[in-house]
Design an enzyme around this catalytic site. Structure first.
Site, PDB file in Angstrom:
ATOM      1  N   GLU A   1       0.824  -1.210   0.000  1.00 12.00           N
ATOM      2  CA  GLU A   1       0.000   0.000   0.000  1.00 12.00           C
ATOM      3  C   GLU A   1       0.861   1.265   0.000  1.00 12.00           C
ATOM      4  O   GLU A   1       0.545   2.234  -0.694  1.00 12.00           O
ATOM      5  CB  GLU A   1      -0.930   0.026   1.226  1.00 12.00           C
ATOM      6  CG  GLU A   1      -1.888  -1.143   1.293  1.00 12.00           C
ATOM      7  CD  GLU A   1      -1.353  -2.322   2.111  1.00 12.00           C
ATOM      8  OE1 GLU A   1      -2.168  -3.053   2.674  1.00 12.00           O
ATOM      9  OE2 GLU A   1      -0.115  -2.509   2.173  1.00 12.00           O
TER      10      GLU A   1
ATOM     11  N   CYS B   1      -2.691  -2.613   7.437  1.00  8.58           N
ATOM     12  CA  CYS B   1      -2.221  -2.539   8.811  1.00  8.58           C
ATOM     13  C   CYS B   1      -2.378  -1.101   9.316  1.00  8.58           C
ATOM     14  O   CYS B   1      -2.766  -0.210   8.546  1.00  8.58           O
ATOM     15  CB  CYS B   1      -0.757  -2.981   8.870  1.00  8.58           C
ATOM     16  SG  CYS B   1       0.381  -1.777   8.130  1.00  8.58           S
TER      17      CYS B   1
END
Length: 161
Positions: A66, A94
């Site tokens: 990401e 996360c």
């Protein structure tokens, strides 16, 4: 302000196309012996950022898929402000990645499978919907979840053997 809901909407054909691109990057990571997570950022129907996990190769704990995709999208846009963009990821982001998406002003996060050990888009916590933050992201979960989960299971099974 009421936070946007976690949802599992009827995904569009475009959503599936972009999630399959994220899966392609997860497969690249798998081939490189990295945890197989891939991500893409889409702005106005066009992929502007792509990423895969490369923590092992680069010896850098921040090299999540990401983060790579957000960095590339920011470079393409010429700004860190990615309002209106969608982040597609194969695994639930996360805390670091969810926070980066919020900081980049991402409008929507779409992810495949939930992460019961580190997911912060609804599983262990929910950074994108935290009303204390100055921006919130819509989160849609479960797109191609089995494909994402299968790739992760194969990776960890091979690693144990």
């Amino acid at each position: 302000m009421v936070p946007p809901p976690l949802s599992s909407p009827g995904f569009t054909a475009d959503d599936e196309t972009f999630q399959r691109e994220a899966l392609a990057f997860a497969r690249i990571a798998y081939g490189e012996r990295e945890v197989p997570v891939g991500a893409v950022v889409v702005v106005n129907g066009r992929i502007t950022g792509r990423g895969r996990n490369r923590r092992e190769a680069l010896r850098d704990p921040t090299h999540h898929a990401e983060i790579e995709a957000l960095r590339e999208a920011g470079q393409a846009a010429g700004t860190w402000h990615l309002e209106g963009a969608t982040l597609y990821a194969t695994l639930e982001p996360c805390p670091m990645c969810a926070g980066a998406a919020v900081n980049a002003r991402i409008a929507r996060i779409v992810f495949g499978c939930a992460d019961p050990k580190a997911g912060y888009c609804g599983t262990l916590g929910n950074i994108p919907a935290d009303p204390r933050l100055n921006h919130r992201c819509r989160v849609d979960r479960g797109l191609l979840a089995e494909d994402s989960a299968d790739l992760l299971r194969m990776f960890f099974r091979a690693r144990r053997e």
